[in-house]
Every structure is written in structure tokens, then in C-alpha cells.
Design a protein around this motif. Structure first.
Motif, PDB file in Angstrom:
ATOM      1  N   PRO A   1      51.781  64.215  61.051  1.00  0.00           N
ATOM      2  CA  PRO A   1      51.419  62.936  61.688  1.00  0.00           C
ATOM      3  C   PRO A   1      50.142  62.985  62.511  1.00  0.00           C
ATOM      4  O   PRO A   1      49.571  61.927  62.814  1.00  0.00           O
ATOM      5  CB  PRO A   1      52.637  62.617  62.566  1.00  0.00           C
ATOM      6  CG  PRO A   1      53.379  63.898  62.718  1.00  0.00           C
ATOM      7  CD  PRO A   1      53.114  64.682  61.470  1.00  0.00           C
TER       8      PRO A   1
ATOM      9  N   LEU B   1      53.404  59.442  54.457  1.00  0.00           N
ATOM     10  CA  LEU B   1      53.674  60.420  55.500  1.00  0.00           C
ATOM     11  C   LEU B   1      54.794  61.343  55.045  1.00  0.00           C
ATOM     12  O   LEU B   1      55.886  60.887  54.692  1.00  0.00           O
ATOM     13  CB  LEU B   1      54.066  59.715  56.799  1.00  0.00           C
ATOM     14  CG  LEU B   1      54.435  60.617  57.976  1.00  0.00           C
ATOM     15  CD1 LEU B   1      53.262  61.507  58.381  1.00  0.00           C
ATOM     16  CD2 LEU B   1      54.899  59.763  59.162  1.00  0.00           C
TER      17      LEU B   1
ATOM     18  N   PRO C   1      57.542  63.175  59.410  1.00  0.00           N
ATOM     19  CA  PRO C   1      57.364  62.250  60.534  1.00  0.00           C
ATOM     20  C   PRO C   1      57.400  62.989  61.864  1.00  0.00           C
ATOM     21  O   PRO C   1      57.830  64.153  61.949  1.00  0.00           O
ATOM     22  CB  PRO C   1      58.562  61.300  60.393  1.00  0.00           C
ATOM     23  CG  PRO C   1      59.600  62.107  59.682  1.00  0.00           C
ATOM     24  CD  PRO C   1      58.843  63.019  58.750  1.00  0.00           C
ATOM     25  N   ALA C   2      56.950  62.323  62.913  1.00  0.00           N
ATOM     26  CA  ALA C   2      56.833  62.955  64.225  1.00  0.00           C
ATOM     27  C   ALA C   2      58.154  63.540  64.702  1.00  0.00           C
ATOM     28  O   ALA C   2      58.179  64.612  65.328  1.00  0.00           O
ATOM     29  CB  ALA C   2      56.294  61.946  65.233  1.00  0.00           C
ATOM     30  N   GLU C   3      59.255  62.867  64.403  1.00  0.00           N
ATOM     31  CA  GLU C   3      60.540  63.343  64.895  1.00  0.00           C
ATOM     32  C   GLU C   3      61.037  64.590  64.170  1.00  0.00           C
ATOM     33  O   GLU C   3      62.032  65.201  64.585  1.00  0.00           O
ATOM     34  CB  GLU C   3      61.598  62.244  64.782  1.00  0.00           C
ATOM     35  CG  GLU C   3      61.893  61.766  63.382  1.00  0.00           C
ATOM     36  CD  GLU C   3      61.023  60.606  62.936  1.00  0.00           C
ATOM     37  OE1 GLU C   3      61.412  59.912  61.978  1.00  0.00           O
ATOM     38  OE2 GLU C   3      59.954  60.384  63.569  1.00  0.00           O
TER      39      GLU C   3
END
Length: 239
Positions: free
Chosen positions: A12, A34, A37-39
Motif C-alpha cells: 500500500p 492492491l 492491504p494495509a491491515e
């Protein structure tokens, strides 16, 4: 007829940046996918269903904080992304791999990726054996791994630390980051600035150098993308 490009955003904090601008300026419809993801960045070994590369004229795998040989990823999405790269090449779809993406292209075609004995962060000289395809110059680097060429590949550029560019079929793999602009550098410093400091870099000087060199890099990037499309993928560009 409009053409389209798919940017594979593996991380990300590694978006297309100036590469997106160049393809848009050339009339390409730009799309992003993407991967992590960031999580999920702390546990990136996730299952991913990739888009069909044959729906696009060009696929651009971008950078990432991880290693292409990380076993957590080889057993999950890196394997899928390497299949995507090979399927694209078989069909004649253009592939432009950037840093981690370039390493993944090399690995997908039988090359190897290993830890580098000379990691690079910052603007570094790159010598080009084929300046009509990959312009020489200072290009921005942020990598701790390096690739060895796959069978049948042609080396295009290098410096004292690593091979910097190669072609294999309809793919061009790059070790450097031609997409780097000021906002992207700030994001990387916020995320991993300690890596640059550990290599002896002054972050304010790195920002100032980027502001000074980015305009020239943007012109070289425009030439690089045009050359890639016309000489590797055989897609005409607007004049």
C-alpha cells in the motif's frame, strides 16, 4: 482504440506515482489492483485472486517491502503473481516490473533473487548498454535484494551494485524506482526512514536532492515508457 494498463500495487505504500502520470499522458486507461492491504502488512502471506492480465495491454508489478523469495509469499500470492507475469508474456502483453516487481519478473522466468551485498537507497548512477531503451542517469533506488538474469534475458543497464534493467520477451524488468516523486519519498521516509539513516543518508539532503533531480527523472521516465511500449511491446505511442 483505447489501451489500458494494470498497476499491481503489491504494497500500500508503493503506488504508481509518476508512472501513472506517464501512462495517462500517453492515453492509457489506468487501473490499480492492491495485493496486500494495509491491515495485512504484518502478516502478508494472504490468498489473492489476481485479475486476468489478458484484459490489459500492459501490466506493471510495482515495489514492495518484502522479498520475492520470502517463503510465506512464495506459497501464496507471489506464486500467483509469477503465473500472471508468465501468462501475460505468453500472450504478448507488456510487463514492466519495478524493483520488487522486476525481481518477480526475473524469478518468474527462471532467474534468481537474493539478498544484495550492496543495498542501495537514494539517487545512484546507472550505466546503460541500451540508452535507446533505458536512459542512463541518476535513478532512485531503495532495495536490499537483487536479481540474477533469467535464461534468454538481455541485460540493458547496470551499476556497481546490481543489474538495473533487462528484457525477456515482452517484459522489461527494472531494479530502480523510476516512479519516485517527492510525495512518495516522504511516504517511504515516514515508513522506513530508519533504513536510509542506517546507510548513512541525511533525510533532509535526500529530500532536497529529490526535488532537484525529479524533473530530469520525469523526462527520462517518459522516454523509458515510450521506448518500452514501442521497442519491447510493439505498441505505437502518440507523437
Amino acid at each position: 482504440m483505447s489501451r489500458s494498463v494494470l498497476f499491481i500495487v503489491n504494497d500500500p505504500v508503493a503506488p504508481p506515482a509518476m508512472l501513472g502520470e506517464v501512462f495517462a499522458d500517453l492515453g492509457y486507461d489506468t487501473h490499480q489492483f492492491l495485493v496486500v492491504p494495509a491491515e495485512a502488512v504484518a502478516e502478508p502471506g494472504i490468498d489473492v485472486v489476481f485479475p486476468d492480465p489478458l484484459n490489459y495491454d500492459v501490466v506493471v508489478p510495482l515495489g514492495a517491502r518484502w522479498a520475492a523469495y520470502d517463503e510465506r509469499l512464495l506459497d501464496t500470492w507471489v506464486a500467483g503473481e509469477m503465473t500472471l507475469v508468465r501468462d501475460a508474456a505468453t500472450a504478448g502483453v507488456g510487463v514492466l516490473g519495478v524493483c520488487f516487481g522486476g525481481q518477480l519478473v526475473a524469478q518468474a522466468h527462471g532467474g534468481t533473487v537474493t539478498r544484495s551485498g550492496a543495498p542501495e537507497i537514494g539517487w545512484r548512477p546507472v550505466d546503460s548498454d541500451s540508452p535507446e531503451l533505458v536512459p542512463a542517469g541518476p535513478w532512485f533506488q531503495w532495495h536490499f535484494d537483487r536479481f540474477e538474469l533469467p535464461p534468454g534475458a538481455t541485460r540493458l543497464a547496470r551499476n556497481d551494485s546490481a543489474t538495473q534493467a533487462f528484457t525477456v520477451g515482452s517484459a522489461l524488468g527494472l531494479q530502480f524506482h523510476p516512479e519516485l516523486d517527492g510525495p512518495l519519498l516522504d511516504a517511504w521516509i515516514d515508513h522506513d526512514g530508519a533504513e536510509a539513516v542506517a546507510l548513512g543518508l541525511d533525510l533532509d539532503e535526500l529530500r532536497a536532492e529529490t526535488a532537484r533531480l525529479q524533473p530530469g527523472a520525469r523526462k527520462r521516465l517518459d522516454a523509458l515508457v515510450r521506448n518500452f511500449l514501442e521497442r519491447v511491446v510493439r505498441q505505437p505511442c502518440p507523437s
